[in-house]
Write an enzyme that holds these catalytic residues in place. Structure first.
Site, PDB file in Angstrom:
ATOM      1  N   HIS A   1       0.876  -1.197   0.000  1.00 26.35           N
ATOM      2  CA  HIS A   1       0.000   0.000   0.000  1.00 26.35           C
ATOM      3  C   HIS A   1       0.902   1.233   0.000  1.00 26.35           C
ATOM      4  O   HIS A   1       1.501   1.570   1.017  1.00 26.35           O
ATOM      5  CB  HIS A   1      -0.898   0.005   1.246  1.00 26.35           C
TER       6      HIS A   1
ATOM      7  N   HIS B   1     -10.317   0.695   1.958  1.00 26.42           N
ATOM      8  CA  HIS B   1     -10.128   1.690   3.026  1.00 26.42           C
ATOM      9  C   HIS B   1     -11.324   1.518   3.953  1.00 26.42           C
ATOM     10  O   HIS B   1     -12.424   1.985   3.659  1.00 26.42           O
ATOM     11  CB  HIS B   1     -10.056   3.115   2.462  1.00 26.42           C
TER      12      HIS B   1
ATOM     13  N   HIS C   1       1.547   5.395  -1.656  1.00 22.78           N
ATOM     14  CA  HIS C   1       1.163   6.587  -2.426  1.00 22.78           C
ATOM     15  C   HIS C   1       2.422   7.194  -3.046  1.00 22.78           C
ATOM     16  O   HIS C   1       3.330   7.589  -2.315  1.00 22.78           O
ATOM     17  CB  HIS C   1       0.493   7.626  -1.523  1.00 22.78           C
TER      18      HIS C   1
ATOM     19  N   ASP D   1       1.525   2.536   3.535  1.00 18.51           N
ATOM     20  CA  ASP D   1       0.674   3.730   3.393  1.00 18.51           C
ATOM     21  C   ASP D   1       1.527   4.992   3.453  1.00 18.51           C
ATOM     22  O   ASP D   1       1.055   6.047   3.903  1.00 18.51           O
ATOM     23  CB  ASP D   1      -0.429   3.751   4.456  1.00 18.51           C
TER      24      ASP D   1
ATOM     25  N   LYS E   1      -9.234  -0.530  -5.809  1.00 18.33           N
ATOM     26  CA  LYS E   1      -9.231   0.148  -4.512  1.00 18.33           C
ATOM     27  C   LYS E   1     -10.601   0.735  -4.216  1.00 18.33           C
ATOM     28  O   LYS E   1     -11.153   1.487  -5.016  1.00 18.33           O
ATOM     29  CB  LYS E   1      -8.181   1.270  -4.545  1.00 18.33           C
TER      30      LYS E   1
ATOM     31  N   HIS F   1      -4.360  -0.891   6.023  1.00 15.84           N
ATOM     32  CA  HIS F   1      -3.917  -0.098   7.170  1.00 15.84           C
ATOM     33  C   HIS F   1      -4.826  -0.262   8.391  1.00 15.84           C
ATOM     34  O   HIS F   1      -5.392   0.706   8.884  1.00 15.84           O
ATOM     35  CB  HIS F   1      -3.724   1.382   6.808  1.00 15.84           C
TER      36      HIS F   1
HETATM   37  C1  NCD Z   1      -3.548   8.992   2.246  1.00 18.40           C
HETATM   38  C2  NCD Z   1      -3.101  10.059   1.236  1.00 18.40           C
HETATM   39  O1  NCD Z   1      -2.528  11.061   1.655  1.00 18.40           O
HETATM   40  O2  NCD Z   1      -3.321   9.867   0.031  1.00 18.40           O
HETATM   41  N1  NCD Z   1      -3.573   9.575   3.549  1.00 18.40           N
HETATM   42  C3  NCD Z   1      -3.491   8.910   4.730  1.00 18.40           C
HETATM   43  O3  NCD Z   1      -3.670   9.544   5.770  1.00 18.40           O
HETATM   44  N2  NCD Z   1      -3.226   7.629   4.783  1.00 18.40           N
HETATM   45  C4  NCD Z   1      -4.858   8.429   1.858  1.00 18.40           C
HETATM   46  C5  NCD Z   1      -5.206   7.161   2.589  1.00 18.40           C
HETATM   47  O4  NCD Z   1      -4.630   6.112   2.345  1.00 18.40           O
HETATM   48  O5  NCD Z   1      -6.113   7.185   3.435  1.00 18.40           O
HETATM   49 ZN    ZN Z   2      -3.188   5.099   1.779  1.00 15.93          ZN
END
Ligand code: NCD
Ligand code: ZN
Length: 350
Positions: A18, A141, A20, A252, A104, A179
């Site tokens: 996971h 999520h 970003h 995450d 997702k 998460h």
């Molecule tokens: C994530 C993001 O910034 O894209 N933020 C987070 O707090 N984890 C989005 C997510 O996975 O919830």
């Molecule tokens: Zn995330």
């Protein structure tokens, strides 16, 4: 050798289930932080606009590969952002062509860039049915978004109100609860062995809600799902070190510039890509379970996704505290690196 005397650990190269990466200049800046240690990662699709179709996922994958520094090997595993308008046949085609590994699900409004997510779960049933048929996992999520539900209860309520009925209607669908932050989620996954797994982040193994709120508000510890009380953190550590094959690493890691985090309404997200492996080694060592790190970071994830584990390895070596930077520079501004609050003695040396 007793665990406490160990100063070196070689494990299969880990994967991040996971992650970003964002896009553009931010992608360019954060990608090496992950690719340095990780072989593969499940790439979150919450760009603006979101990555919804197979064509968008293929184009995003190309941009990630183009941003990879020379000599670094890394495989992005793409996801499609589920909307109420998602075409089941586009999902089928994306999976068959190897473009998308998973889909997702963001409940609309649950987190950063989730406005196009799902409000009415019946609308996405045809997509879920196709995914169950072709064995494509749904990454969830798991938080309800109702304003009358306390933010600390949103994961537990999601399990009862949304996830249980959804899995009952589509029992063949493979689901990753992402998460997870509560004992409730750990129990639910542990007690329901079929087609269900969970990722755990680095930071949720280390912080509880006091870290965010006691003695001053600390935006760099704010993420969603928000960290819960200490008993929940302990439940997450127990799950991670248990060796149970359904719990694996999904960092995450979610970069936001300091300017976006440090304001009266700051963004959710913690950036852990840079020091995740050092943090995890410390957590597993303190728990006396360093020998379970490989299962959590490198073996359980590929097994659930039906992929082979990496045939490459990394070596972690214990020594003097590792001087990680407080932040990494990006053309958009600095991004603060997660500070676990204790020295990190393990570094990736090979
Ligand atoms: C994530 C993001 O910034 O894209 N933020 C987070 O707090 N984890 C989005 C997510 O996975 O919830
Ligand atoms: Zn995330």
């Amino acid at each position: 050798m007793p665990e406490k005397d160990r100063t070196s650990l070689t494990i299969r190269r880990p994967d991040d289930w996971h992650l970003h990466l964002r896009d553009g200049a931010m992608l360019q800046a954060v990608l090496p932080e992950t690719a340095r240690h990780f072989g593969r990662a499940i790439i979150m699709p919450n760009l603006v606009p979101p990555v919804v179709t197979a064509a968008q996922a293929a184009a995003y994958r190309d941009r990630i590969i183009a941003a990879l520094p020379e000599g670094m090997k890394f495989t992005p595993l793409m996801t499609l952002y589920l909307t109420e308008a998602t075409d089941p046949e586009d999902v089928r085609a994306a999976h068959a062509a190897g473009i998308a590994t998973a889909v997702k699900l963001y409940p609309a409004g649950a987190t950063t860039n989730s406005a196009s997510g799902v409000r009415d779960f019946e609308q996405v049933r045809p997509v879920l049915d196709v995914m169950a048929e072709i064995g494509m996992p749904l990454c969830v999520h798991g938080e309800v978004t109702d304003h009358d539900i306390d933010i600390f209860d949103r994961e537990a309520v999601f399990i009862d109100k949304i996830l249980k009925p959804l899995r009952k209607k589509t029992p063949d669908l493979k689901v990753v609860m992402e998460h997870v932050t509560t004992q409730d989620a750990v129990d639910y996954v542990r007690d329901n062995p079929k087609n269900l797994a969970a990722t755990i982040t680095t930071h949720h193994l280390i912080i509880n809600r006091n870290h965010i709120l006691a003695g001053g508000i600390r935006p760099h510890f704010y993420c969603l799902p928000v960290a819960k009380r200490e008993a929940h953190r302990i439940a997450l550590v127990q799950a991670a070190i248990s060796g149970d094959k359904r719990f694996f690493l999904g960092t995450d890691s979610a970069p936001h510039t300091d300017a976006a985090k440090l304001q009266s309404c700051g963004c959710a997200g913690i950036f852990t890509a840079t020091n995740t492996m050092s943090c995890l080694a410390e957590v597993f060592e303190v728990a006396g379970q360093l020998n379970k790190l490989e299962a959590f970071a490198s073996l359980n994830g590929p097994m659930f996704y039906g992929l082979p584990p990496s045939d490459d390895t990394i070596t972690l070596t214990k020594g003097d505290p590792v001087p990680y930077p407080d932040s990494i520079e990006t053309p958009d501004g600095p991004v603060t690196v997660f500070n676990p609050g204790f020295d990190l003695h393990w570094r990736v040396t090979g």
